[in-house]
Scaffold this motif. Structure first.
Motif, PDB file in Angstrom:
ATOM      1  N   ILE A 215       0.732  -1.113  -0.099  1.00 26.48           N
ATOM      2  CA  ILE A 215       0.044   0.200  -0.039  1.00 26.48           C
ATOM      3  C   ILE A 215       0.935   1.327   0.095  1.00 26.48           C
ATOM      4  CG2 ILE A 215      -1.817  -1.225   1.298  1.00 26.48           C
ATOM      5  CD1 ILE A 215      -1.079   0.209   3.917  1.00 26.48           C
ATOM      6  N   GLY A 216       2.187   1.188  -0.298  1.00 24.71           N
ATOM      7  CA  GLY A 216       2.897   2.277  -0.447  1.00 24.71           C
ATOM      8  C   GLY A 216       3.489   2.652   0.759  1.00 24.71           C
ATOM      9  N   VAL A 428     -17.677  -2.499   6.502  1.00 29.14           N
ATOM     10  CA  VAL A 428     -16.387  -2.135   6.928  1.00 29.14           C
ATOM     11  C   VAL A 428     -16.100  -2.683   8.154  1.00 29.14           C
ATOM     12  CG1 VAL A 428     -14.524  -0.593   7.498  1.00 29.14           C
ATOM     13  CG2 VAL A 428     -16.289  -0.172   5.561  1.00 29.14           C
ATOM     14  N   PHE A 429     -16.876  -2.706   9.434  1.00 27.15           N
ATOM     15  CA  PHE A 429     -16.664  -2.944  10.787  1.00 27.15           C
ATOM     16  C   PHE A 429     -16.301  -4.650  10.753  1.00 27.15           C
ATOM     17  CE2 PHE A 429     -21.181  -3.377  10.800  1.00 27.15           C
ATOM     18  CZ  PHE A 429     -21.394  -4.935  11.611  1.00 27.15           C
ATOM     19  N   ILE A 461      -4.009  -6.530   4.409  1.00 26.83           N
ATOM     20  CA  ILE A 461      -3.601  -5.189   4.575  1.00 26.83           C
ATOM     21  C   ILE A 461      -4.066  -4.004   3.585  1.00 26.83           C
ATOM     22  CG2 ILE A 461      -1.632  -3.681   4.929  1.00 26.83           C
ATOM     23  CD1 ILE A 461      -0.411  -5.842   6.390  1.00 26.83           C
ATOM     24  N   PRO A 462      -4.031  -4.259   2.295  1.00 26.22           N
ATOM     25  CA  PRO A 462      -4.326  -3.508   1.077  1.00 26.22           C
ATOM     26  C   PRO A 462      -5.867  -3.214   1.327  1.00 26.22           C
ATOM     27  CG  PRO A 462      -2.867  -5.063   0.315  1.00 26.22           C
ATOM     28  CD  PRO A 462      -3.465  -5.723   1.791  1.00 26.22           C
ATOM     29  N   LEU A 463      -6.762  -4.589   1.536  1.00 22.45           N
ATOM     30  CA  LEU A 463      -8.134  -4.207   1.465  1.00 22.45           C
ATOM     31  C   LEU A 463      -8.485  -3.354   2.727  1.00 22.45           C
ATOM     32  CD1 LEU A 463     -10.942  -5.349   0.488  1.00 22.45           C
ATOM     33  CD2 LEU A 463     -10.906  -7.238   1.782  1.00 22.45           C
ATOM     34  N   SER A 464      -8.026  -3.742   3.827  1.00 21.93           N
ATOM     35  CA  SER A 464      -8.407  -2.657   5.145  1.00 21.93           C
ATOM     36  C   SER A 464      -7.985  -1.208   5.036  1.00 21.93           C
ATOM     37  CB  SER A 464      -7.617  -3.242   6.423  1.00 21.93           C
ATOM     38  OG  SER A 464      -6.326  -3.354   6.175  1.00 21.93           O
ATOM     39  N   ASN A 469      -9.252   4.667   6.423  1.00 23.21           N
ATOM     40  CA  ASN A 469      -8.080   5.429   6.415  1.00 23.21           C
ATOM     41  C   ASN A 469      -7.526   5.649   7.679  1.00 23.21           C
ATOM     42  OD1 ASN A 469      -9.965   7.259   7.650  1.00 23.21           O
ATOM     43  ND2 ASN A 469      -9.811   8.998   5.869  1.00 23.21           N
ATOM     44  N   ASN A 470      -8.214   4.800   8.605  1.00 25.37           N
ATOM     45  CA  ASN A 470      -7.574   4.780  10.203  1.00 25.37           C
ATOM     46  C   ASN A 470      -6.692   3.890  10.229  1.00 25.37           C
ATOM     47  OD1 ASN A 470      -7.293   4.670  12.767  1.00 25.37           O
ATOM     48  ND2 ASN A 470      -9.461   4.145  13.236  1.00 25.37           N
TER      49      ASN A 470
END
Length: 572
Positions: A215-216, A428-429, A461-464, A469-470
């Motif tokens: 994710i950079g 999301v949660f 990790i990329p999906l979350s 953005n937290n």
């Protein structure tokens, strides 16, 4: 007889149905096995419970997977022949892997070491000393739990040391072999996975680093690893669950029956207490007149632990210096004995090789002690050592088949299929909970936590990061990957740690799986409902974790039934 006919009929139907399936993608490129990717783990697990024979079940599971693989390129007749040949190839390939070979050598060598300590009277002396401390089933289990915690640095070392050491004590105090195996298993992977210094750290930190790079973001991966610790709900809740069952003397499900049977020893057939895995060692009673001394066990085991720690450091140090990253090399050269340097070295070490070397050195120390005390000659020492290794040959065979099954599962793409099947659009949660469930299913089906971590971390990790953005949300999801993978490692019947725990405790493997599986599912459910869901909604982990711990203890208190403390209570 009906059961055997049913199994043969089911396998025949499977082979006919599979032979008539089209595994092509429909566009002429690649192969899509679909639901058939689940056949090997499903067949192995079901057959294991039905036939009560792990080796046969694993063999048929591997064969069924290889059969599906070969159907994509040949007809059913040739697929059967090729599948049988592939089983041999998978076994040879698994044995040729240096890591796997090291694990088998480690297992056999520790079996030899245990036999030497038993022959010298060390095991009996320690058991006698611990028996004096262990006044009953409760204190015997507490001591086992504490020893398991102390073996934090490696799950294999835990499984192979704590079980054999505590088995005579728990037998005497009327604790079931199944409960001993459960305590050992529950303090193996769950502890090693969260220890700040262990043989797991390097792999976990490496996956975290790669996930954040995707994710950079360039982060302190070890720092992220530490931040995930409060979110390892399953690990902490399982440790609390075990301790609660011990202190409250309450059990439920299959474990309740096992413990009741153990308390009333008259219900036991003595043959049940000497499982195949431990007969050779149990028969190695000290020679008459041998002076019993706890040092005959403390010194060899101490040698094993110290040599393991030193070995982890130097093995990892050399690996980093030769092929490591510049930052890690700089840390080792600047301050080689700092906590960070030790963490880096442990993480990069090859645990299978180091533990084999440590066990070999400890065996030589035990032989020297026995010869110097005139307990046996050098020739007798070697014979004893080899006889001890024989006691764990079946463990090596099961591990070899379990690894072969993992290879088949990997070729079929079982883990990827499960991810695609279960990771549809979600609130999301719920992402941490879904990731935990995925990790649990994949690790249970494949028998490996490392494989589940390796599959999920690059996705989670990329999906979350895309969904929120937290930064804390990414950490929660990362923790869900690492602890979900522990579930299967802890309780899958084809997990190497589960196999080693049952063998070390002298328990029937399938009885160990059956008695602890309900417990693992209950703790996983608590981890989801009272852990990951509230944490996903943004509730502070310092509120969530204590609440989940309270619920865990409450479940044992309200749903468990008390098991009598001693045989005298039964006879009242």
């Amino acid at each position: 007889m009906k059961k055997k006919i049913g199994l043969v009929s089911a396998l025949a139907i499977f082979m006919v149905v599979a032979a008539n399936m089209d595994f092509s993608n429909g566009n002429g490129s690649g192969v899509n096995y679909g639901w058939f990717t689940l056949v090997p783990p499903f067949v192995s697990i079901i057959l294991a419970f039905v036939t009560k024979n792990v080796i046969i079940s694993l063999f048929i599971g591997i064969f069924s997977g290889a059969y599906v693989l070969h159907l994509a390129t040949s007809n059913s007749f040739f697929a059967i022949i090729q599948a049988f040949l592939s089983v041999v190839d998978y076994a040879l390939t698994s044995l040729a892997d240096p890591w796997n070979a090291g694990i088998i050598l480690q297992v056999l060598t520790i079996g030899g070491l245990i036999a030497l300590m038993t022959k010298m009277g060390g095991a009996k002396a320690v058991a006698s000393a611990l028996s004096n401390k262990a006044k009953g089933p409760k204190s015997a289990q507490v001591i086992t739990w504490i020893l398991g915690i102390l073996m934090f640095f490696d799950d294999y070392a835990n499984s192979l040391i704590v079980g054999p050491v505590m088995r005579p004590v728990t037998d005497e105090k009327h604790v079931s072999r199944e409960k001993l195996a459960f305590i050992v298993d529950a303090t193996a992977a769950p502890i090693a996975g969260i220890a700040l210094i262990s043989t797991w750290v390097g792999y976990e930190v490496g996956l975290i680093k790669e996930g954040y790079e995707a994710i950079g973001q360039t982060v302190n991966a070890y720092g992220i690893f530490v931040q995930t610790l409060p979110y390892r709900f399953y690990n902490f809740l399982m440790l609390a669950f075990v301790l609660a069952t011990i202190l409250l003397l309450k059990e439920f499900g299959p474990m309740l029956n096992a413990e009741k049977k153990a308390r009333n020893r008259t219900l036991y057939d003595e043959d049940e207490l000497n499982m195949v895995s431990s007969k050779e060692i149990d028969e190695m009673e000290p020679a008459e007149g041998t002076k019993l001394s706890i040092w005959n066990m403390i010194i060899p085991i101490g040698t094993l632990i110290v040599a393991a720690f030193v070995g982890f450091y130097f093995n990892g140090y050399n690996a980093i210096i030769e092929n490591g990253e510049a930052a890690a090399i700089a840390v080792l050269k600047a301050s080689p004995l700092s906590l960070l340097a030790i963490q880096e070295a442990f993480g990069a070490s090859d645990a299978s090789i180091v533990l084999f070397q440590a066990a070999l050195l400890a065996s030589l120390v035990a032989m020297t002690m026995g010869v110097s005390q005139k307990t046996f000659t050098w020739g007798e020492a070697v014979d004893t050592w080899i006889n001890g290794m024989k006691s764990l040959i079946i463990t090596g065979a099961i591990l070899l088949l379990a690894w072969s099954l993992s290879a088949v599962i990997r070729e079929l793409g079982t883990a990827e299929f499960l991810v695609s099947l279960l990771s549809d659009t979600m609130p999301v949660f719920l992402l941490p909970s879904i990731v935990f469930i995925l990790g649990s299913i994949i690790s249970f089906a494949t028998g490996t936590s490392y494989g589940a971590m390796g599959i999920l971390m690059p996705l989670a990790i990329p999906l979350s990061a895309a969904l929120s953005n937290n930064p804390d949300f990414i950490i929660i999801t990362t923790g869900a990957v690492l602890t979900g993978a522990i579930f299967g490692d802890h309780c899958s019947p084809i997990s190497d740690t589960t196999i080693l725990s049952s063998m070390g405790a002298g328990a029937d493997h399938l009885e160990h799986v059956k008695t602890q599986l309900l417990y693992a599912i209950v703790v996983a459910a608590i981890a989801i409902i009272f852990g990951f869901i509230p944490a996903g909604l943004g509730l502070s982990v310092w509120i969530v974790l204590p609440m989940a711990l309270i619920v865990t203890v409450a479940v044992v208190y309200f749903f468990g039934k008390r098991v009598t403390q001693s045989v005298s209570e039964i006879l009242k």
